[in-house]
Design an enzyme around this catalytic site. Structure first.
Site, mmCIF file in Angstrom:
data_model
loop_
_atom_site.group_PDB
_atom_site.id
_atom_site.type_symbol
_atom_site.label_atom_id
_atom_site.label_comp_id
_atom_site.label_asym_id
_atom_site.label_seq_id
_atom_site.Cartn_x
_atom_site.Cartn_y
_atom_site.Cartn_z
ATOM 1 C CG HIS A 65 25.064 -7.980 -13.390
ATOM 2 N ND1 HIS A 65 25.569 -8.930 -13.991
ATOM 3 C CD2 HIS A 65 24.034 -7.334 -15.034
ATOM 4 C CE1 HIS A 65 25.181 -9.525 -15.249
ATOM 5 N NE2 HIS A 65 24.374 -8.211 -15.525
ATOM 6 C CB SER A 88 23.816 -8.128 -1.767
ATOM 7 O OG SER A 88 23.200 -7.627 -3.467
ATOM 8 C CG HIS A 193 23.490 -4.614 -23.989
ATOM 9 N ND1 HIS A 193 22.544 -6.166 -24.944
ATOM 10 C CD2 HIS A 193 23.739 -4.502 -22.648
ATOM 11 C CE1 HIS A 193 22.930 -6.906 -23.191
ATOM 12 N NE2 HIS A 193 23.382 -5.942 -22.106
ATOM 13 C CG ASP A 211 26.666 -0.030 -30.333
ATOM 14 O OD1 ASP A 211 28.135 0.130 -30.119
ATOM 15 O OD2 ASP A 211 26.275 1.401 -30.362
ATOM 16 C CB VAL A 216 29.469 7.406 -29.197
ATOM 17 C CG1 VAL A 216 28.778 8.205 -29.172
ATOM 18 C CG2 VAL A 216 30.841 7.165 -29.590
ATOM 19 C CG ASP A 218 26.046 5.569 -31.539
ATOM 20 O OD1 ASP A 218 26.128 4.084 -30.569
ATOM 21 O OD2 ASP A 218 27.269 5.901 -32.184
#
Ligand code: HEM
Length: 354
Positions: A65, A88, A193, A211, A216, A218
């Site tokens: 971000h 920032s 993610h 997930d 992990v 993966d």
């Protein structure tokens, strides 16, 4: 004899000093020494003893971000296009944390602000450092590059540069392209993610991961995002939430759509069973993301301060109880890879502590 032993001693000391230490216990560049202290402080406090949990997830999200506040089209039109990886989001947090997609980042912004001030390093550097150190705490992750020396002065990022989960694939790909990333690189970055959960999209199920293995790094994220959605994770449907394939798992609209879009589906599928590609491609995209808006020739390479992540011995699998018929394969030219099926029926996925 005495001369000889002094020589041996000096040679040995020289050898010890020049041998690269595993786990980044020392640094080959004296200018990077400060980061050894920052790292140890960060690992024992913020990351709770070098664990891959919420603090790490948030640090990685923050790095994205901060950096993605960078627009070539705004700059080309004569406006301020953002400074990229410029800190920032910490320096101007009073403004930037009001931007919609920046929700739930204050819990990482404040500890990182304090750590940067304590150790006299820039906000921009501490953000990218926290992401690199944090990711290293997750099994299977790549050892990310860390460059030090970003400026500690920034302007407020222009608004609407951080993609949101309700955005269309068109919007996300064009925003990412405006920051310099291809469709493939966007898919590669979404490996993040795999070590992630949501808090703000459906607060009734805060901590629900994307997930089954949020600690992990993966390929399960890429596999499970392609499974048919069959249930709501919580009692009600959250913002930009799609049906999930597994109890406890959260699926956001943008991940669902990118996994199935003709421009991104084949790269997505390629990552379902190739942990080496996932790791290398994520690392390469992070090299670019973490230095957006900076002149790399002015930065010092302090990557040897980053710990060496443990490997992940578990191969990609279909969760227990699922079969290939549950996969919404979306890459027409290549069949979905044959994956082993985990035994039994997958138990509900517990939330990450947030
Ligand atoms: C490109 C489109 C992307 C969209 C639309 C998106 C959106 C989101 C949303 C909505 C959340 C949940 C936030 C919350 O409710 O707490 C999230 C979490 C997360 N995102 Fe993304 N993201 C994108 C790309 C990325 C990238 C490129 C990175 C890093 C390189 C990243 C790293 C993370 C991480 C680590 C989390 C978990 C945070 C936590 O567990 O607290 N995301 N993302």
């Amino acid at each position: 004899m005495r001369l000889l032993s002094s020589f041996v001693l000096v040679a040995m000391l020289g050898l010890v000093a020049s041998t690269p230490a595993p786990q980044g216990e020392s640094t080959g560049n004296p200018a990077c020494s400060i980061w050894l202290d920052v790292r140890d402080d960060m690992q024992s406090g913020l990351f709770n003893g070098a664990k891959c949990e919420n603090g790490v997830h948030k640090a990685l999200r923050l790095a994205f971000h901060d950096s993605i506040g960078f627009s070539q089209s705004l700059t080309a039109s004569g406006q301020f296009g953002g400074g990229g990886s410029d800190g920032s989001i910490i320096e101007h947090s009073a403004i930037e944390l009001t931007f919609g997609p920046n929700g739930h980042l204050e819990g990482i912004v404040e500890p990182l602000r304090a750590l940067a001030i304590k150790h006299g390093v820039s906000f921009a550097d501490i953000i990218q450092f926290a992401a690199a150190v944090g990711v290293a705490n997750c099994r299977g992750a790549p050892r990310l590059e860390f460059m030090a020396g970003r400026s500690n002065s920034s302007q407020v990022s222009p608004p609407r540069l951080v993609p949101g989960p309700g955005n269309s694939v068109d919007q996300i790909l064009s925003r990412m392209a405006d920051a310099g990333f291809s469709a493939d690189e966007t898919v590669d970055l979404l490996a993040s993610h795999s070590i992630a959960a949501q808090e703000g999209l459906n607060s009734a199920v805060a901590g629900s991961p994307f997930d089954s293995t949020p600690d992990v790094f993966d390929t399960q994220f890429y596999v499970e995002t392609l499974l048919k959605g069959i249930l709501n994770t919580g009692p009600t449907t959250g913002f930009a939430e799609k049906l999930s394939p597994l109890p406890g798992e959260f699926r956001m609209q943008s991940d669902f759509a990118i996994a199935r879009d003709p421009r991104t589906a084949c790269r997505w599928q390629a990552l379902t069973n190739d942990p080496v590609l996932m790791s290398q491609a994520f690392r390469a995209a992070m090299v670019r993301l973490s230095t957006l808006g900076n002149d790399r020739s002015t930065l010092q390479d302090c990557s040897d301060v980053i710990p060496i992540p443990n490997s992940n011995p578990s191969p990609p699998t279909l969760p227990g109880g699922k079969t290939e018929a549950d996969i919404e394969a979306s890459c027409p030219d290549t069949p979905f890879p044959v994956l082993p099926i985990a035994p039994g029926v997958a138990p509900p996925i517990p939330p990450v502590a947030v």
